[in-house]
Scaffold this active site. Structure first.
Site, PDB file in Angstrom:
ATOM      1  N   ARG A  88       0.841  -1.210   0.000  1.00 54.18           N
ATOM      2  CA  ARG A  88       0.000   0.000   0.000  1.00 54.18           C
ATOM      3  C   ARG A  88       0.875   1.259   0.000  1.00 54.18           C
ATOM      4  NH1 ARG A  88       0.457   3.785   2.684  1.00 54.18           N
ATOM      5  NH2 ARG A  88       0.339   2.654   4.654  1.00 54.18           N
ATOM      6  N   SER A  89       2.011   1.199   0.674  1.00 54.36           N
ATOM      7  CA  SER A  89       2.932   2.324   0.685  1.00 54.36           C
ATOM      8  C   SER A  89       3.394   2.629  -0.745  1.00 54.36           C
ATOM      9  CB  SER A  89       4.140   1.917   1.523  1.00 54.36           C
ATOM     10  OG  SER A  89       4.614   2.959   2.283  1.00 54.36           O
ATOM     11  N   LEU A 236       0.113  15.529   1.345  1.00 51.64           N
ATOM     12  CA  LEU A 236      -0.004  14.616   2.496  1.00 51.64           C
ATOM     13  C   LEU A 236      -1.454  14.440   2.918  1.00 51.64           C
ATOM     14  CD1 LEU A 236       3.147  15.735   4.507  1.00 51.64           C
ATOM     15  CD2 LEU A 236       2.709  13.460   3.583  1.00 51.64           C
ATOM     16  N   GLU A 360       4.106   9.984   7.775  1.00 50.94           N
ATOM     17  CA  GLU A 360       3.029  10.926   7.431  1.00 50.94           C
ATOM     18  C   GLU A 360       2.452  11.595   8.677  1.00 50.94           C
ATOM     19  OE1 GLU A 360       0.700  10.294   4.218  1.00 50.94           O
ATOM     20  OE2 GLU A 360       2.089   8.948   3.204  1.00 50.94           O
TER      21      GLU A 360
HETATM   22  P1  TGC Z   1       2.148  25.531   9.872  1.00 52.14           P
HETATM   23  O1  TGC Z   1       2.789  26.843  10.265  1.00 52.14           O
HETATM   24  O2  TGC Z   1       1.061  24.969  10.706  1.00 52.14           O
HETATM   25  O3  TGC Z   1       1.636  25.662   8.363  1.00 52.14           O
HETATM   26  C1  TGC Z   1       2.497  26.103   7.321  1.00 52.14           C
HETATM   27  C2  TGC Z   1       1.681  26.333   6.069  1.00 52.14           C
HETATM   28  O4  TGC Z   1       1.138  25.076   5.622  1.00 52.14           O
HETATM   29  C3  TGC Z   1      -0.292  25.142   5.599  1.00 52.14           C
HETATM   30  N1  TGC Z   1      -0.796  23.833   6.051  1.00 52.14           N
HETATM   31  C4  TGC Z   1      -1.548  23.039   5.303  1.00 52.14           C
HETATM   32  N2  TGC Z   1      -2.037  23.175   4.065  1.00 52.14           N
HETATM   33  C5  TGC Z   1      -2.781  22.169   3.562  1.00 52.14           C
HETATM   34  N3  TGC Z   1      -3.034  21.035   4.269  1.00 52.14           N
HETATM   35  C6  TGC Z   1      -2.555  20.853   5.506  1.00 52.14           C
HETATM   36  N4  TGC Z   1      -2.784  19.716   6.160  1.00 52.14           N
HETATM   37  C7  TGC Z   1      -1.771  21.882   6.088  1.00 52.14           C
HETATM   38  N5  TGC Z   1      -1.123  22.035   7.263  1.00 52.14           N
HETATM   39  C8  TGC Z   1      -0.536  23.233   7.241  1.00 52.14           C
HETATM   40  C9  TGC Z   1      -0.653  26.264   6.574  1.00 52.14           C
HETATM   41  O5  TGC Z   1      -1.918  26.783   6.287  1.00 52.14           O
HETATM   42  C10 TGC Z   1       0.462  27.237   6.311  1.00 52.14           C
HETATM   43  O6  TGC Z   1       0.159  27.888   5.082  1.00 52.14           O
HETATM   44  P2  TGC Z   1       0.600  29.421   4.839  1.00 52.14           P
HETATM   45  O7  TGC Z   1       0.059  29.745   3.494  1.00 52.14           O
HETATM   46  O8  TGC Z   1      -0.017  30.187   5.964  1.00 52.14           O
HETATM   47  O9  TGC Z   1       2.102  29.421   4.881  1.00 52.14           O
HETATM   48  O10 TGC Z   1       3.287  24.448   9.692  1.00 52.14           O
HETATM   49  P3  TGC Z   1       4.455  24.021  10.605  1.00 52.14           P
HETATM   50  O11 TGC Z   1       5.726  24.168   9.857  1.00 52.14           O
HETATM   51  O12 TGC Z   1       4.350  24.652  11.968  1.00 52.14           O
HETATM   52  O13 TGC Z   1       4.147  22.442  10.683  1.00 52.14           O
HETATM   53  C11 TGC Z   1       3.514  21.898  11.724  1.00 52.14           C
HETATM   54  C12 TGC Z   1       3.213  20.381  11.546  1.00 52.14           C
HETATM   55  C13 TGC Z   1       3.687  19.649  12.766  1.00 52.14           C
HETATM   56  C14 TGC Z   1       1.725  20.243  11.430  1.00 52.14           C
HETATM   57  C15 TGC Z   1       3.869  19.755  10.310  1.00 52.14           C
HETATM   58  O14 TGC Z   1       5.176  20.056  10.238  1.00 52.14           O
HETATM   59  C16 TGC Z   1       3.627  18.259  10.158  1.00 52.14           C
HETATM   60  O15 TGC Z   1       2.595  17.798   9.702  1.00 52.14           O
HETATM   61  N6  TGC Z   1       4.667  17.420  10.484  1.00 52.14           N
HETATM   62  C17 TGC Z   1       4.640  16.021  10.175  1.00 52.14           C
HETATM   63  C18 TGC Z   1       5.619  15.732   9.063  1.00 52.14           C
HETATM   64  C19 TGC Z   1       5.108  14.710   8.106  1.00 52.14           C
HETATM   65  O16 TGC Z   1       3.947  14.351   8.074  1.00 52.14           O
HETATM   66  N7  TGC Z   1       5.990  14.243   7.249  1.00 52.14           N
HETATM   67  C20 TGC Z   1       5.617  13.314   6.260  1.00 52.14           C
HETATM   68  C21 TGC Z   1       6.761  12.989   5.353  1.00 52.14           C
HETATM   69  S1  TGC Z   1       6.211  12.108   3.909  1.00 52.14           S
HETATM   70  C22 TGC Z   1       5.977  10.551   4.461  1.00 52.14           C
HETATM   71  O17 TGC Z   1       6.078  10.214   5.597  1.00 52.14           O
HETATM   72  C23 TGC Z   1       5.580   9.598   3.407  1.00 52.14           C
HETATM   73  S2  TGC Z   1       5.502   7.962   3.919  1.00 52.14           S
HETATM   74  C24 TGC Z   1       4.597   7.400   2.627  1.00 52.14           C
HETATM   75  C25 TGC Z   1       4.442   5.949   2.518  1.00 52.14           C
HETATM   76  O18 TGC Z   1       5.468   5.203   2.419  1.00 52.14           O
HETATM   77  O19 TGC Z   1       3.256   5.510   2.431  1.00 52.14           O
HETATM   78  P1  FAD Z   2      11.160  12.732  15.010  1.00 55.02           P
HETATM   79  O1  FAD Z   2      10.573  13.915  14.337  1.00 55.02           O
HETATM   80  O2  FAD Z   2      12.572  12.804  15.469  1.00 55.02           O
HETATM   81  O3  FAD Z   2      10.228  12.334  16.245  1.00 55.02           O
HETATM   82  C1  FAD Z   2      10.724  11.589  17.349  1.00 55.02           C
HETATM   83  C2  FAD Z   2       9.641  11.527  18.427  1.00 55.02           C
HETATM   84  O4  FAD Z   2       9.354  12.840  18.894  1.00 55.02           O
HETATM   85  C3  FAD Z   2       8.316  10.947  17.932  1.00 55.02           C
HETATM   86  O5  FAD Z   2       7.739  10.149  18.913  1.00 55.02           O
HETATM   87  C4  FAD Z   2       7.469  12.194  17.730  1.00 55.02           C
HETATM   88  O6  FAD Z   2       6.069  11.946  17.832  1.00 55.02           O
HETATM   89  C5  FAD Z   2       7.946  13.054  18.881  1.00 55.02           C
HETATM   90  N1  FAD Z   2       7.677  14.479  18.709  1.00 55.02           N
HETATM   91  C6  FAD Z   2       7.701  15.200  17.572  1.00 55.02           C
HETATM   92  N2  FAD Z   2       7.375  16.480  17.816  1.00 55.02           N
HETATM   93  C7  FAD Z   2       7.143  16.562  19.141  1.00 55.02           C
HETATM   94  C8  FAD Z   2       6.768  17.634  20.017  1.00 55.02           C
HETATM   95  N3  FAD Z   2       6.556  18.866  19.539  1.00 55.02           N
HETATM   96  N4  FAD Z   2       6.602  17.367  21.325  1.00 55.02           N
HETATM   97  C9  FAD Z   2       6.835  16.117  21.813  1.00 55.02           C
HETATM   98  N5  FAD Z   2       7.175  15.061  21.045  1.00 55.02           N
HETATM   99  C10 FAD Z   2       7.341  15.295  19.729  1.00 55.02           C
HETATM  100  N6  FAD Z   2       9.422  10.750   4.672  1.00 55.02           N
HETATM  101  C11 FAD Z   2       9.319  11.295   3.428  1.00 55.02           C
HETATM  102  O7  FAD Z   2       9.524  12.493   3.246  1.00 55.02           O
HETATM  103  N7  FAD Z   2       9.002  10.531   2.347  1.00 55.02           N
HETATM  104  C12 FAD Z   2       8.774   9.189   2.443  1.00 55.02           C
HETATM  105  O8  FAD Z   2       8.474   8.535   1.445  1.00 55.02           O
HETATM  106  C13 FAD Z   2       8.905   8.576   3.732  1.00 55.02           C
HETATM  107  N8  FAD Z   2       8.779   7.237   3.856  1.00 55.02           N
HETATM  108  C14 FAD Z   2       9.052   6.649   5.066  1.00 55.02           C
HETATM  109  C15 FAD Z   2       9.107   5.257   5.156  1.00 55.02           C
HETATM  110  C16 FAD Z   2       9.449   4.648   6.362  1.00 55.02           C
HETATM  111  C17 FAD Z   2       9.581   3.152   6.431  1.00 55.02           C
HETATM  112  C18 FAD Z   2       9.666   5.433   7.513  1.00 55.02           C
HETATM  113  C19 FAD Z   2      10.002   4.800   8.840  1.00 55.02           C
HETATM  114  C20 FAD Z   2       9.609   6.802   7.436  1.00 55.02           C
HETATM  115  C21 FAD Z   2       9.324   7.437   6.210  1.00 55.02           C
HETATM  116  N9  FAD Z   2       9.348   8.830   6.079  1.00 55.02           N
HETATM  117  C22 FAD Z   2       9.211   9.418   4.841  1.00 55.02           C
HETATM  118  C23 FAD Z   2       9.746   9.657   7.200  1.00 55.02           C
HETATM  119  C24 FAD Z   2       8.625   9.890   8.202  1.00 55.02           C
HETATM  120  O9  FAD Z   2       7.668  10.776   7.707  1.00 55.02           O
HETATM  121  C25 FAD Z   2       9.257  10.384   9.509  1.00 55.02           C
HETATM  122  O10 FAD Z   2       9.920   9.286  10.099  1.00 55.02           O
HETATM  123  C26 FAD Z   2       8.242  10.978  10.472  1.00 55.02           C
HETATM  124  O11 FAD Z   2       7.696  12.167   9.952  1.00 55.02           O
HETATM  125  C27 FAD Z   2       8.854  11.246  11.865  1.00 55.02           C
HETATM  126  O12 FAD Z   2      10.049  11.928  11.768  1.00 55.02           O
HETATM  127  P2  FAD Z   2      11.368  11.381  12.535  1.00 55.02           P
HETATM  128  O13 FAD Z   2      11.537   9.952  12.180  1.00 55.02           O
HETATM  129  O14 FAD Z   2      12.463  12.301  12.222  1.00 55.02           O
HETATM  130  O15 FAD Z   2      10.981  11.450  14.061  1.00 55.02           O
END
Ligand code: TGC
Ligand code: FAD
Length: 380
Positions: A88-89, A236, A360
């Site tokens: 699914r990923s 996302l 995510e």
């Molecule tokens: P923040 O200051 O809250 O917002 C910055 C700008 O972004 C806009 N925004 C959004 N827009 C659309 N949809 C959303 N869900 C949005 N969330 C925020 C917001 O309106 C603002 O826009 P503007 O125009 O005012 O600049 O952002 P922040 O930098 O403080 O971020 C806060 C936080 C914690 C929510 C964010 O950094 C976060 O979601 N962190 C998690 C990181 C994450 O999800 N990484 C994913 C990496 S990809 C991945 O994991 C793929 S795995 C895939 C697989 O294998 O299936």
């Molecule tokens: P960290 O950010 O270091 O977090 C460590 C711990 O701190 C976590 O428990 C977290 O919940 C906690 N934490 C975070 N913020 C706070 C806070 N404010 N207060 C207290 N606790 C907090 N990324 C991509 O871009 N593209 C991909 O395709 C992708 N695929 C992935 C596939 C796999 C198998 C894995 C494991 C990860 C993948 N990722 C991808 C990365 C993934 O999105 C990150 O691992 C995830 O966003 C968490 O970041 P980190 O691992 O750096 O953990």
């Protein structure tokens, strides 16, 4: 299992798509999943087979994609994840995180070069947001882009990127003058390397790697037309919604296996299935499963009607992952010693779900997004 006729609202087209996805899963994925997982093997031809079925990028309305609803996308993800979260990923990165941004924000040049090939599964894509020192907080990324007269030059490192070692196309997010932009990179560009991350004990059917960028020269038409963090976050939203359905496929598979096991397993003179404690555990799991699926379907309806708030997605991504992990752990326990054997699949699902709960946006991050919405105060 499904207490609310959850599929009652599906159209005949949706039903036909889901029937063919189910049969694809049984024919193509089930026979190989244990071996792929054990050998940490990712087969590029799976993308091709998904492409042949026409299910890649299913919500996109151009380049011959299905143009279907988010509900359909979610239900496809659920079928695929009932076999393995890694498959699914592969499906959701290609669909939500690569084809989707190209379709929404790509130039005509980039669409013409890549969308058809990605839809057919001839090309594999990846999405590079996370960095070694910027995971939960991607705004602190250090990958940079500089503009020259003819190109953008990218430098930096991405890590934990699904599909990276086998990707032909890479969506990479980088800072230019402190503002985040997205770029479409091609494997052919000089200065890119994508080593595999070895030693994963979870999500082993899906390859994960790094992306090193060393003075990579990217044509101007390869910059996405979106500025700031809303670029990656808007992609996302769609991928997180897919996960909120997908993990429930894994949970459902665990429940079904456990039900059948308990019918055969005799304990204290009668099948485990007849024991009150077992039935209470089943009632709890099936309740959580149905409630989580109802919520994911409700949010998908909002996405389809364009009435979505991103917090709704955080609610269902967090809830579905938490409940699926609880279900997989409970099923593992009910199978006793057999629960850790590859033969019953449950432990594999459990290990996978640990990753899905992290990527995510971790459980904590989605709690903080919900907390900020409820309290009108950011506490990240
Ligand atoms: P923040 O200051 O809250 O917002 C910055 C700008 O972004 C806009 N925004 C959004 N827009 C659309 N949809 C959303 N869900 C949005 N969330 C925020 C917001 O309106 C603002 O826009 P503007 O125009 O005012 O600049 O952002 P922040 O930098 O403080 O971020 C806060 C936080 C914690 C929510 C964010 O950094 C976060 O979601 N962190 C998690 C990181 C994450 O999800 N990484 C994913 C990496 S990809 C991945 O994991 C793929 S795995 C895939 C697989 O294998 O299936
Ligand atoms: P960290 O950010 O270091 O977090 C460590 C711990 O701190 C976590 O428990 C977290 O919940 C906690 N934490 C975070 N913020 C706070 C806070 N404010 N207060 C207290 N606790 C907090 N990324 C991509 O871009 N593209 C991909 O395709 C992708 N695929 C992935 C596939 C796999 C198998 C894995 C494991 C990860 C993948 N990722 C991808 C990365 C993934 O999105 C990150 O691992 C995830 O966003 C968490 O970041 P980190 O691992 O750096 O953990």
């Amino acid at each position: 299992m499904h207490l609310f006729k959850l599929y009652g609202k599906c159209s005949s087209t949706q039903r036909a798509i889901l029937r063919s996805v189910k049969s694809f899963c049984e024919k193509e994925l089930v026979p190989r999943v244990r071996s792929d997982y054990k050998n940490e093997h990712t087969d590029k031809t799976i993308f091709k087979k998904m492409g042949d079925m026409g299910i890649l990028g299913p919500t996109i309305k151009e380049y011959g994609c299905l143009g279907e609803s988010y509900m359909t996308y979610g239900l496809i993800a659920k079928e695929i994840e009932s076999i393995d979260s890694g498959y699914r990923s592969m499906y959701s990165v290609q669909s939500s995180l690569v084809m989707n941004p190209i379709s929404r924000y790509g130039s005509l040049d980039v669409k013409e070069k890549y969308l058809e090939h990605l839809k057919n599964g001839d090309y594999v894509g990846c999405f590079g947001l996370t960095e070694p020192n910027a995971g939960s907080d991607p705004s602190s990324m250090t990958t940079v882009a500089h503009e020259t007269d003819t190109h953008y030059i990218l430098n930096g490192t991405k890590t934990w990127i699904s599909n990276a070692p086998i990707a032909d196309v890479m969506i990479v997010w980088a800072k230019m003058n402190d503002v985040i932009h997205g770029f479409v990179l091609d494997r052919e560009m000089k200065g890119i390397s994508t080593p595999k991350i070895d030693g994963k004990l979870s999500l082993r059917t899906s390859v994960t790697g790094m992306i090193y960028l060393d003075d990579v020269s990217v044509p101007k038409t390869h910059k996405l037309s979106v500025i700031g963090m809303k670029g990656p976050f808007s992609c996302l939203n769609s991928a997180r919604l897919g996960i909120s359905f997908g993990v429930l496929g894994a949970a459902e598979a665990c429940i079904q296996k456990t039900l059948s096991y308990a019918g055969d397993r005799v304990i204290f003179g009668e099948p485990l299935l007849k024991k009150q404690l077992f039935q209470m555990k089943m009632a709890n799991m099936v309740s959580e499963y149905n409630l989580a699926l109802l919520a994911a379907m409700h949010v998908a309806e909002h996405a389809d009607n364009d009435t979505l708030h991103p917090e709704m997605i955080s609610l269902v991504k967090r809830n579905s992952c938490e409940k699926s992990l609880y279900i997989a752990r409970t099923c593992r326990d009910i199978l006793g010693g057999n629960g850790i054997s590859e033969e019953y699949d449950i432990f594999r699902h459990l290990c996978n779900l640990e990753t899905v709960s992290t990527y995510e946006g971790t459980h904590d991050i989605h709690s903080l997004i919900l907390g900020a919405h409820i309290c009108k105060e950011k506490a990240f």
